[in-house]
Motif scaffolding. Structure first.
Motif: not given
Length: 252
Positions: A191-216
């Protein structure tokens, strides 16, 4: 008893609405009920009639006395002066209900989601806009963090819409009932991983998933998980977020 603005309290007053809520809760079919934020006891009176164990969790110290007095002849009703965000469900399964104050709804729902294996079902009164968000599907603007987290563990059903006039004081928004039924076999995700990923993914809603998650995640990893790197976060399914969390957990 006057409602406290600081606690986001709005007490339910409309008897016909209360009757419809009770019908949805079906208290006589519960093994053990928990009511969060009973307030002045409008719903509680009806829940207590079912004669099944009923636990009341009330944060407002000023309401504990009146509630204790009101239910002192009902041994199956126990009252706790407690913050619902600290609530730990032990055995279960519980039917959890409540007219939730606006300011704690989201964190409380996530807190209970983490304990979904001990919940039989939950029926809550929330702001209508929040219910729409929780129950929304991918591709809809309202779909976001809360939708993913709750749909990971629950099947979510919108129910009765309740007008502001049903409450005292009258809120500025419509309310709605939501029913949450735990999934019998949710995907086994950290759950901690899911929470983290979802938080990062939606941090900037207008950006693509590539941009929001590129660090990982590299583009290749996203594609291997059946995700187009150009997708916007609200277009991914709950299953895709679970897959991202599984991959993240495996490599971090």
């Amino acid at each position: 008893m006057r409602a406290k603005k600081s606690l986001g309290q709005n007490f339910l007053r409309d008897e016909s609405i209360i009757a419809q809520i009770i019908q949805l809760i079906r208290p006589q079919q519960a093994q053990h009920m928990i009511e969060i934020g009973p307030g002045t006891g409008a719903l509680t009176d009806h829940l207590a009639m079912a004669n099944v164990p009923l636990t009341l969790i009330e944060f407002d110290a000023d309401l504990i006395g009146p509630l204790t007095q009101r239910f002192n002849d009902k041994p199956h009703v126990s009252i706790y002066h407690q913050d619902a965000l600290q609530l730990q469900l032990d055995k279960g399964p519980y039917v959890v209900v409540g007219n939730l104050p606006y300011n704690i709804s989201s964190p409380l729902l996530v807190h209970l989601m983490k304990q979904s294996s001990r919940i039989d079902r939950a029926v809550f009164m929330l702001q209508k806009e929040l219910v729409q968000r929780i129950c929304s599907s991918p591709g809809v603007k309202a779909f976001g963090r809360l939708s993913v987290m709750l749909q990971h563990r629950f099947d979510c059903f919108e129910s009765l819409t309740v007008p502001p006039e049903a409450f005292q004081p009258i809120p500025k928004v419509d309310s709605q009932l939501i029913e949450l039924i735990p999934k019998p076999k949710p995907t086994d995700v950290d759950l901690a991983s899911l929470e983290f990923i979802v938080k990062q993914a939606f941090a900037q809603r207008r950006k693509t998933i590539r941009n929001n998650l590129k660090k990982w995640f590299s583009d290749d990893t996203l594609i291997s998980l059946d995700i187009d790197p150009q997708q916007r976060p609200e277009t991914l399914t709950v299953h895709q977020y679970e897959q991202l969390a599984l991959d993240y957990h495996a490599h971090h």
